[in-house]
Enzyme design. Sequence first.
Site, mmCIF file in Angstrom:
data_model
loop_
_atom_site.group_PDB
_atom_site.id
_atom_site.type_symbol
_atom_site.label_atom_id
_atom_site.label_comp_id
_atom_site.label_asym_id
_atom_site.label_seq_id
_atom_site.Cartn_x
_atom_site.Cartn_y
_atom_site.Cartn_z
ATOM 1 N N ARG A 1 -11.616 16.333 6.818
ATOM 2 C CA ARG A 1 -12.359 16.638 5.580
ATOM 3 C C ARG A 1 -13.793 17.025 5.907
ATOM 4 N NH1 ARG A 1 -11.042 11.150 2.577
ATOM 5 N NH2 ARG A 1 -9.158 10.858 3.802
ATOM 6 N N HIS B 1 -12.989 3.458 -0.421
ATOM 7 C CA HIS B 1 -12.923 2.436 0.629
ATOM 8 C C HIS B 1 -13.551 1.112 0.179
ATOM 9 C CE1 HIS B 1 -12.722 5.756 3.935
ATOM 10 N NE2 HIS B 1 -11.501 5.291 3.691
ATOM 11 N N GLU C 1 -8.142 -4.794 5.115
ATOM 12 C CA GLU C 1 -7.966 -4.497 3.690
ATOM 13 C C GLU C 1 -6.820 -5.311 3.094
ATOM 14 O OE1 GLU C 1 -8.180 -0.401 5.093
ATOM 15 O OE2 GLU C 1 -9.139 0.116 3.200
ATOM 16 N N ASN D 1 0.881 -1.174 0.000
ATOM 17 C CA ASN D 1 0.000 0.000 0.000
ATOM 18 C C ASN D 1 0.918 1.223 0.000
ATOM 19 O OD1 ASN D 1 -1.856 1.983 0.434
ATOM 20 N ND2 ASN D 1 -2.789 1.054 2.250
ATOM 21 N N ARG E 1 -2.425 -2.077 -3.592
ATOM 22 C CA ARG E 1 -3.635 -1.283 -3.394
ATOM 23 C C ARG E 1 -3.563 -0.059 -4.307
ATOM 24 N NH1 ARG E 1 -5.775 2.155 1.748
ATOM 25 N NH2 ARG E 1 -7.861 2.336 0.924
#
Length: 400
Positions: free
Chosen positions: A239, A178, A383, A7, A89
């Site tokens: 955010r 996601h 993940e 990743n 990823r």
Amino acid sequence: MKILVINSGSSSLKFQVIDSESEKVLVKGLCERIGIDGSFTYKTDKVSVKEPVAMKNHTDAVNTLLNALIDSEKGIISDFSQIDVIGHRLVHGGEKFTGSVVVTDEVIQAMTECNDLAPLHNPANLVGVDACRKLMPDTLMVGVFDTAFNQTMEPKAYLYGLPYRYYEKYKIRRYGFHGISHKYVSQRAAEFMGQDLWHVKTIVCHLGNGASISAVKYGRVVDNSMGFTPLEGLVMGTRCGDVDPGALEFLAKKENLDFSQIMAILNQESGVLGISKNFSSDFRELKDAEIKYNEKAALAREIFAYKVAKYVGSYAAAMNGVDNIVFTAGVGENDSDIRQEICSYLEFLGITIDELKNRDQGEAVKISDSASRVNVLVIRTNEELEIAREAAEVARQAAG
Ligand code: ADP
């Protein structure tokens, strides 16, 4: 098969080696501060190291981790050919990628074309791919996209109320993010509950620093709260989530800001950090502050929970019902108070929570009680395991 999962971000690179048959993690680690000074973390059953290692670029980082894997003391393999597949990823696959693929020159070209859609993430992902291809040119590489699982959304969910020509010309639409986590967690929920995945309606609340919600009906994503970029939807750590664009024009004029300054505010200075008047983007710190009567910290958590509940309600409508609601990621897995607060808005769905079970910790826990009409679960996302599974599956197909 031994799968190396990568990743790669702009200045960090996380990795794991997973045995695809036992699904055991053989190594996990992190190269940090790439291009700055460099720090290397590496953990197996037997060793745990964190040391400064100079890494000028991602090739140095991949080199460092590969050398550690074959090291006579801390290594887990004796030569690189024992790594069967590398699973990467990849954040944004645009409309082109609806599943995981073998990384070829054509895939890299197509991903490069998506760089405009995710300028912070895609180039950083590709640098990791490039470094691995340089150092392990004969190893099969598989790209696993964060947008791919969301590609089952229909136009009614993914189109904005903008002129259609901008979708045709620039592919401006909602993509959702996601996806790797939403896929893993929705499938794990059905497995944990002994349900047939193709007959259940699940809402997954991935609540971390970045946060998104998905509606997964019969194994397919119907909607995802993130949009063209991971800025839309919930109020997050830093955010803003959904904001009226009219407010942004107003702000730009009042403060004499250009678009890039506005975007920096929306991405880095907003969310619970901004609402709490810069107290923190970290939910643990906000919780501690709330207990000490910090009103803005309390307000930030309240707004966060309210917004999650509103999305859950709307996704129950989008699927015309819901069987499972699942909490995952840092906040979703650990913050029982937030879960309780979110669920208190959802009593109209017949949800009742067992307060004791809500305090349990575990890989998968059902926190609703036996009277609840909807199962409420907490499931630890994984993940890396999902990437390893997808990489192994693509490798099996590629081998025929
Ligand atoms: P990301 O992967 O998006 O960076 P994570 O899924 O790791 O984010 O979630 C990070 C968030 O989870 C942080 O805000 C952190 O405070 C929160 N978190 C972690 N543990 C707890 C806890 N025990 N209670 C409340 N919040 C927690």
